[in-house]
Motif scaffolding. Sequence first.
Motif, PDB file in Angstrom:
ATOM      1  N   MET A   1       0.809  -1.216   0.000  1.00 38.40           N
ATOM      2  CA  MET A   1       0.000   0.000   0.000  1.00 38.40           C
ATOM      3  C   MET A   1       0.846   1.272   0.000  1.00 38.40           C
ATOM      4  SD  MET A   1      -2.862  -1.384   2.661  1.00 38.40           S
ATOM      5  CE  MET A   1      -3.598   0.168   3.030  1.00 38.40           C
ATOM      6  N   SER A   2       1.945   1.291   0.720  1.00 37.55           N
ATOM      7  CA  SER A   2       2.704   2.536   0.819  1.00 37.55           C
ATOM      8  C   SER A   2       3.883   2.586  -0.147  1.00 37.55           C
ATOM      9  CB  SER A   2       3.169   2.765   2.256  1.00 37.55           C
ATOM     10  OG  SER A   2       3.972   1.690   2.695  1.00 37.55           O
ATOM     11  N   VAL A   3       4.753   1.589  -0.109  1.00 36.03           N
ATOM     12  CA  VAL A   3       5.944   1.626  -0.962  1.00 36.03           C
ATOM     13  C   VAL A   3       5.570   1.484  -2.430  1.00 36.03           C
ATOM     14  CG1 VAL A   3       8.137   0.496  -1.500  1.00 36.03           C
ATOM     15  CG2 VAL A   3       7.428   0.754   0.887  1.00 36.03           C
ATOM     16  N   LEU A   4       4.803   0.453  -2.758  1.00 38.23           N
ATOM     17  CA  LEU A   4       4.415   0.269  -4.159  1.00 38.23           C
ATOM     18  C   LEU A   4       3.459   1.359  -4.621  1.00 38.23           C
ATOM     19  CD1 LEU A   4       4.096  -3.610  -4.392  1.00 38.23           C
ATOM     20  CD2 LEU A   4       6.031  -2.151  -4.999  1.00 38.23           C
ATOM     21  N   GLY A   5       2.658   1.869  -3.695  1.00 42.63           N
ATOM     22  CA  GLY A   5       1.776   2.981  -4.038  1.00 42.63           C
ATOM     23  C   GLY A   5       2.575   4.216  -4.429  1.00 42.63           C
ATOM     24  N   ALA A   6       3.665   4.482  -3.712  1.00 40.37           N
ATOM     25  CA  ALA A   6       4.518   5.628  -4.043  1.00 40.37           C
ATOM     26  C   ALA A   6       5.186   5.431  -5.397  1.00 40.37           C
ATOM     27  CB  ALA A   6       5.573   5.817  -2.957  1.00 40.37           C
ATOM     28  N   ILE A   7       5.622   4.220  -5.672  1.00 42.54           N
ATOM     29  CA  ILE A   7       6.236   3.919  -6.978  1.00 42.54           C
ATOM     30  C   ILE A   7       5.198   4.087  -8.084  1.00 42.54           C
ATOM     31  CG2 ILE A   7       7.236   2.077  -8.401  1.00 42.54           C
ATOM     32  CD1 ILE A   7       8.589   1.056  -5.790  1.00 42.54           C
ATOM     33  N   GLU A   8       3.987   3.585  -7.840  1.00 43.77           N
ATOM     34  CA  GLU A   8       2.915   3.677  -8.828  1.00 43.77           C
ATOM     35  C   GLU A   8       2.601   5.128  -9.179  1.00 43.77           C
ATOM     36  OE1 GLU A   8      -1.043   2.566  -7.416  1.00 43.77           O
ATOM     37  OE2 GLU A   8      -1.149   1.199  -9.118  1.00 43.77           O
ATOM     38  N   ARG A   9       2.647   6.014  -8.197  1.00 40.51           N
ATOM     39  CA  ARG A   9       2.335   7.429  -8.435  1.00 40.51           C
ATOM     40  C   ARG A   9       3.416   8.134  -9.260  1.00 40.51           C
ATOM     41  NH1 ARG A   9       0.076   6.440  -3.500  1.00 40.51           N
ATOM     42  NH2 ARG A   9       1.893   7.010  -2.267  1.00 40.51           N
ATOM     43  N   LEU A  10       4.589   7.521  -9.411  1.00 42.16           N
ATOM     44  CA  LEU A  10       5.655   8.120 -10.215  1.00 42.16           C
ATOM     45  C   LEU A  10       5.409   7.975 -11.721  1.00 42.16           C
ATOM     46  CD1 LEU A  10       8.802   6.901  -8.254  1.00 42.16           C
ATOM     47  CD2 LEU A  10       7.775   9.194  -8.236  1.00 42.16           C
ATOM     48  N   PHE A  11       4.574   7.009 -12.088  1.00 39.85           N
ATOM     49  CA  PHE A  11       4.288   6.804 -13.511  1.00 39.85           C
ATOM     50  C   PHE A  11       3.432   7.939 -14.049  1.00 39.85           C
ATOM     51  CE2 PHE A  11       5.146   2.443 -12.059  1.00 39.85           C
ATOM     52  CZ  PHE A  11       6.169   2.122 -12.955  1.00 39.85           C
ATOM     53  N   PRO A  12       3.783   8.460 -15.218  1.00 39.09           N
ATOM     54  CA  PRO A  12       3.044   9.616 -15.751  1.00 39.09           C
ATOM     55  C   PRO A  12       1.580   9.330 -16.070  1.00 39.09           C
ATOM     56  CG  PRO A  12       4.723   8.876 -17.322  1.00 39.09           C
ATOM     57  CD  PRO A  12       4.875   8.055 -16.079  1.00 39.09           C
ATOM     58  N   ASP A  13       1.229   8.112 -16.383  1.00 41.05           N
ATOM     59  CA  ASP A  13      -0.172   7.835 -16.724  1.00 41.05           C
ATOM     60  C   ASP A  13      -0.990   7.355 -15.540  1.00 41.05           C
ATOM     61  OD1 ASP A  13       1.005   5.370 -16.431  1.00 41.05           O
ATOM     62  OD2 ASP A  13      -0.022   4.442 -18.131  1.00 41.05           O
TER      63      ASP A  13
END
Length: 153
Positions: free
Chosen positions: A136-148
């Motif tokens: 929820m937190s680490v992968l969520g932060a990585i996911e938010r880095l993607f432009p789309d």
Amino acid sequence: METEISLFDMFTRLGVAAGLALVLGLERELRGKPAGLRSHMLVALGAAAFLIVGLDILFSTAEGDPSARIDPTRIVQGVVGGIGFLGAGSIIHSGTSVHGITTGASIWLAGAIGVSAGVHNFALAGMITLMALVIMSVLGAIERLFPDHRGSD
């Protein structure tokens, strides 16, 4: 009332369930999601309580008529179904977007934490919590880095 599970053990199981679910609820609370601390803690507490009650019934009928015994897996089945219904209620479909899927999944996982704690498997409850928090937190932060990336959940 005589039971196989001591009052201290019951309190410990319930406390572990609520305490670990607090971690998931805090993550949702910090992100401003509607299901936060109390929701996650209550789901886990309820799941653990239902398991403890079921185990108590199982223990109390063990010496009596074997046909009167209950199957604890049926309690788990009922708890999972009920919590799935709560999780589904947190998902909102609006136009072409869907919100609340992660919150719904975290509510469902809070139930798994409660079930694990209810059967005294604190190691499993802790692993579920840790893995869910990383997702929820680490992968969520990585996911938010993607432009789309479209949503906040």
